[in-house]
Design an enzyme around this catalytic site. Structure first.
Site, short mmCIF file in Angstrom:
data_model
loop_
_atom_site.label_atom_id
_atom_site.label_comp_id
_atom_site.label_asym_id
_atom_site.label_seq_id
_atom_site.Cartn_x
_atom_site.Cartn_y
_atom_site.Cartn_z
N HIS A 147 0.86 -1.19 0.00
CA HIS A 147 0.00 0.00 0.00
C HIS A 147 0.89 1.24 0.00
CE1 HIS A 147 -3.40 2.58 0.78
NE2 HIS A 147 -2.78 3.08 1.84
N LYS A 168 -0.08 10.80 1.15
CA LYS A 168 0.75 10.20 0.09
C LYS A 168 0.25 10.62 -1.29
CE LYS A 168 -0.02 5.97 1.45
NZ LYS A 168 -0.84 6.27 2.65
N ASP A 186 -2.07 3.92 -4.54
CA ASP A 186 -2.81 3.09 -3.60
C ASP A 186 -2.18 1.70 -3.43
OD1 ASP A 186 -4.82 2.59 -1.72
OD2 ASP A 186 -6.02 1.56 -3.21
N ARG A 253 19.12 15.23 11.33
CA ARG A 253 19.25 16.59 10.80
C ARG A 253 20.48 16.75 9.93
NH1 ARG A 253 18.16 20.83 15.56
NH2 ARG A 253 18.14 22.20 13.72
#
Length: 329
Positions: A147, A168, A186, A253
């Site tokens: 998915h 998404k 999907d 970071r």
């Protein structure tokens, strides 16, 4: 990840074009077209025809080129067809003759009696072998459905994952608007080709290249943005996992920590991107795609930055700054 049933008839009926076409047709043993092909490999039965059946790879498709056909002709002339009869006592999937070559009458009769399909192609043996190996490798490749959304960004196949509702499809829509291409939305079907290449495609060709946008519904990307905004399949080279921003989680970071997502035994570089209002996720993904391309070219921005910091620390300038601060204190 079980492979679906694949027969000799399926092999003949595969719709392939131009440089992928096998040009196969059946010239004998039609009753055996329902035989299954279970191994994505080929065998040249020269040793078997000479009478050596130890370790005979009968489970594979048998390929007959000019050398094998010349030997069959010699066996027929000498009346030595025992080895041919013995060959068809094994459950061979099928025999394929290249160069439009024909087996002799004895071979035909034995094949018909054993209900073993005989196929013919006009392609040279080497060319046919390379084509059918590519096809069988794809058909028998391990596969699974995930998915997510698969897009192509700057030539890089990016699989976008995340919980339902994290954004998404909306992110992919913005990337398409910015000139990139959609592969699947999907549900993404993934195949592991050649043991280390992950190819992704839409799970259903009929509803492929459609997107579900909450509040808008189903949209057709091809009709809205044109055929240049889509492609049928793409290698997965980067995984981007979107997640809701967690204020208590420490996010990378600097980019020096490399993470990977394992899919079908293949490790793919992975980025975890936190989502919150004000963050332009499509631009971040575009930057990630360009940065990944630089890494593949041998340049790693994060590692270079880290090395420059270490060099600066070891330099005279850094030491003078440090000792100067000590003097002030």
């Amino acid at each position: 990840m079980a492979v679906k049933r694949f027969t000799v008839l399926d092999l003949i009926d595969i719709d392939l074009k131009e440089h992928n076409s096998l040009n196969l047709h059946c010239i004998g043993g039609r009753k055996g077209l329902s035989r299954e092909v279970n191994i994505p490999d080929l065998n040249r039965p020269g040793l078997a025809l000479s009478g050596f059946y130890d370790s005979f790879a009968y489970q594979r498709i048998q390929i007959f080129g000019r050398g094998e056909v010349a030997y069959l002709k010699k066996l027929a002339e000498e009346g030595k067809i025992d080895t041919i009869k013995r060959m068809f006592t094994y459950p061979i999937p099928c025999c394929i003759f290249t160069h439009n070559l024909n087996p002799g009458r004895d071979f035909f009769e034995e094949a018909e009696g054993a209900q073993c399909p005989i196929l013919q192609t006009d392609l040279p043996t080497s060319e046919f072998s390379s084509r059918i190996m590519r096809i069988l490798s794809n058909i028998f490749a391990p596969q699974k459905s995930i998915h997510g959304v698969l897009v192509e960004v700057y030539g890089l196949g990016i699989l976008i994952l995340g919980d339902s509702g994290v954004g998404k499809s909306e992110t992919a829509l913005e990337l398409i608007e910015r000139g990139h291409r959609l592969v699947a939305d999907d549900v993404v079907d993934i195949r592991c080709v050649n043991g280390n290449i992950l190819m992704g495609a839409g799970a259903n060709k009929i509803i492929g290249h459609h997107m579900e946008i909450r509040g808008l519904g189903i949209i057709n990307i091809t009709h809205l943005f044109g055929v240049g905004a889509i492609r049928d399949k793409k290698q997965i080279q980067l995984v981007v996992r979107l997640e809701e921003w967690d204020s208590e989680k420490i996010y990378d970071r600097l980019g020096t920590e490399e993470k990977f997502e394992e899919i079908l035994g293949v490790s793919v570089p992975k980025l975890e991107i936190p989502v919150k209002p004000g963050r332009n996720i499509p631009v971040i993904i575009e930057t990630a795609a360009m940065n990944e391309r630089l890494k593949k070219m041998g340049y790693n921005s994060a590692k270079e930055f880290n090395q420059n910091i270490l060099k600066w620390i070891e330099s005279d300038t850094a030491r003078s700054v440090y000792f100067g601060q000590e003097d002030i204190i």
